[in-house]
Design a protein around this motif. Structure first.
Motif, PDB file in Angstrom:
ATOM      1  N   SER A 154       0.853  -1.195   0.000  1.00  0.00           N
ATOM      2  CA  SER A 154       0.000   0.000   0.000  1.00  0.00           C
ATOM      3  C   SER A 154       0.885   1.239   0.000  1.00  0.00           C
ATOM      4  O   SER A 154       2.053   1.186   0.396  1.00  0.00           O
ATOM      5  CB  SER A 154      -0.892   0.022   1.248  1.00  0.00           C
ATOM      6  N   VAL A 180       0.320  -2.269  -8.630  1.00  0.00           N
ATOM      7  CA  VAL A 180      -0.722  -1.506  -7.918  1.00  0.00           C
ATOM      8  C   VAL A 180      -2.111  -2.058  -8.248  1.00  0.00           C
ATOM      9  O   VAL A 180      -2.977  -2.126  -7.380  1.00  0.00           O
ATOM     10  CB  VAL A 180      -0.659   0.021  -8.169  1.00  0.00           C
ATOM     11  N   TRP A 181      -2.302  -2.465  -9.501  1.00  0.00           N
ATOM     12  CA  TRP A 181      -3.582  -3.077  -9.905  1.00  0.00           C
ATOM     13  C   TRP A 181      -3.824  -4.355  -9.094  1.00  0.00           C
ATOM     14  O   TRP A 181      -4.876  -4.556  -8.480  1.00  0.00           O
ATOM     15  CB  TRP A 181      -3.532  -3.373 -11.402  1.00  0.00           C
ATOM     16  N   TYR A 185      -5.489  -1.181  -6.355  1.00  0.00           N
ATOM     17  CA  TYR A 185      -5.708   0.204  -6.788  1.00  0.00           C
ATOM     18  C   TYR A 185      -6.253   0.188  -8.214  1.00  0.00           C
ATOM     19  O   TYR A 185      -5.566  -0.242  -9.138  1.00  0.00           O
ATOM     20  CB  TYR A 185      -4.397   0.997  -6.738  1.00  0.00           C
ATOM     21  N   VAL A 194      -6.626   7.277  -7.891  1.00  0.00           N
ATOM     22  CA  VAL A 194      -5.449   6.552  -7.398  1.00  0.00           C
ATOM     23  C   VAL A 194      -4.247   7.495  -7.327  1.00  0.00           C
ATOM     24  O   VAL A 194      -3.502   7.498  -6.342  1.00  0.00           O
ATOM     25  CB  VAL A 194      -5.136   5.331  -8.295  1.00  0.00           C
ATOM     26  N   GLU A 197      -4.626   9.795  -4.487  1.00  0.00           N
ATOM     27  CA  GLU A 197      -4.300   9.104  -3.238  1.00  0.00           C
ATOM     28  C   GLU A 197      -2.786   8.975  -3.075  1.00  0.00           C
ATOM     29  O   GLU A 197      -2.242   9.170  -1.985  1.00  0.00           O
ATOM     30  CB  GLU A 197      -4.962   7.720  -3.227  1.00  0.00           C
TER      31      GLU A 197
END
Ligand code: FE
Ligand code: FE
Ligand code: ZN
Length: 276
Positions: A154, A180-181, A185, A194, A197
Motif C-alpha cells: 500500500s 498496484v492493480w 488500486y 489513485v 491518493e
C-alpha cells in the motif's frame, strides 16, 4: 517526447544495453545490477562505462534504472539474509557512482510473518545504514502487489518507510502498474483517484519512475504476473491513460512485459504513438 524503454539484459555491459535500446527506439532502459538471484557482480568495466556514457549522450538515452536483485530481502527474519541485502545494496550503490544521476529500484522485501511494522523497521534501518550524502543515485521503493508477505503493498507502507529514512531526499518511489492493480488500486476505472491518493499519502514529487505492465490477474488479486500491453486485465486504453496522464508526463516508463526484443520494440512504438 515520451521517455520509454524496457528491461534489458546487463550481461554484455552498458554499451551493449545502450545500443540495444537505440535499436528498438527506446531512450532509456532498466537492467539488473547483477544476477537477479543475487550472486556476485562482475567487476565494473570502466572503459565500457565510458563508451556507454558518450554513446548515451549522443543518442539521447537518459534516466536509466538499475534494479536490485529481486531476491534480496532487507526485512528477512534471518539476520544473515538482512546483512546480505544490506551489503549487496551498498555495493550496488557504490558501483552506480560510475553512472551518476540515475535511479536504483528495489523491492522493499517480505516480512515473512514478522508483520509489516517489523518489516518496515528493518527496511528503513537498512536504508539508514547505506545512504550517505556522497551518493549520486536516487533509491526507489517499488510499489508491490502484496503477494505473500510483501511489504510495500500500500502507499501507506511505502510512506512509512520513507518517513523513517533520514536521507529521504535521496529516495523516491517507482510505481508498477501491474503491482498496484494487483494490489487493489483501480487504475482502470479510477486513475485520477489513485494518483490523488498517491499524492496525498506519499507525494507525487516522490514518484520518479513507472513500470508499465499489463496484468494477467484481476484487481486486488495480489498475484504479480505481468502481461503484454493490451493482453491483460488492465488493457491498452487504461495504459494509454497512464502514459498520457498530466501527473505522470515527463516520468520515465519501463516495460517489464513478457517479451523478446521485437515485442518490446512493438510496445514502445505503440506507446509512443498513443502518448501523442
Ligand atoms: Fe521490480
Ligand atoms: Fe516492476
Ligand atoms: Zn512484478
Amino acid at each position: 517526447m515520451l521517455t520509454i524503454g524496457c528491461h534489458l539484459s546487463s550481461s554484455k555491459g552498458y554499451l551493449a544495453m545502450g545500443k540495444t535500446a537505440v535499436s528498438i527506439d527506446a531512450n532509456t532502459f532498466q537492467f539488473f545490477t547483477r544476477n537477479p538471484r543475487g550472486g556476485n557482480a562482475k567487476a565494473l568495466d570502466e572503459a565500457d562505462v565510458e563508451d556507454y556514457l558518450s554513446y548515451a549522450a549522443q543518442h539521447g538515452i537518459t534516466r536509466i534504472l538499475a534494479h536490485a536483485p529481486y531476491t534480496l530481502n532487507g526485512c528477512s527474519a534471518d539476520e544473515h539474509l538482512r546483512d546480505f541485502a544490506r551489503r549487496t545494496m551498498a555495493d550496488d550503490l557504490q558501483r552506480l557512482e560510475a553512472t551518476p544521476g540515475n535511479c536504483y529500484n528495489f523491492h522493499p522485501g517480505s516480512h515473512v510473518g514478522q508483520g509489516a511494522e517489523t518489516g518496515i523497521a528493518y527496511i528503513s534501518e537498512m536504508l539508514n545504514s547505506i545512504l550517505t550524502p556522497q551518493l549520486h543515485t536516487t533509491v526507489l521503493l517499488e510499489t508491490m502487489s502484496g503477494k505473500g508477505s510483501e511489504v510495500g503493498r500500500s502507499f501507506e507502507e511505502l510512506r512509512e518507510i520513507l518517513d523513517r529514512v533520514q536521507l529521504s531526499g535521496q529516495m523516491g518511489v517507482c510505481l508498477d502498474t501491474c503491482h498496484v492493480w494487483d494490489g487493489g488500486y483501480d487504475i482502470v476505472k479510477h486513475l485520477d483517484e489513485v494518483l490523488d491518493e498517491f499524492d496525498r499519502v506519499i507525494g507525487l514529487d516522490r514518484l520518479k519512475a513507472v513500470h508499465l505492465n499489463d496484468s494477467m490477474n484481476d484487481l486486488g488479486s495480489h498475484k504479480d504476473r505481468h502481461a503484454k500491453l493490451g493482453e491483460g486485465k488492465i488493457g491498452l486504453e487504461a495504459l494509454t491513460r497512464v502514459v498520457r496522464h498530466p501527473a505522470l508526463r515527463g516520468l520515465p516508463f519501463y516495460l517489464e512485459t513478457p517479451n523478446e526484443l521485437d515485442g518490446y520494440a512493438r510496445e514502445i512504438r505503440l506507446m509512443r504513438e498513443r502518448s501523442l
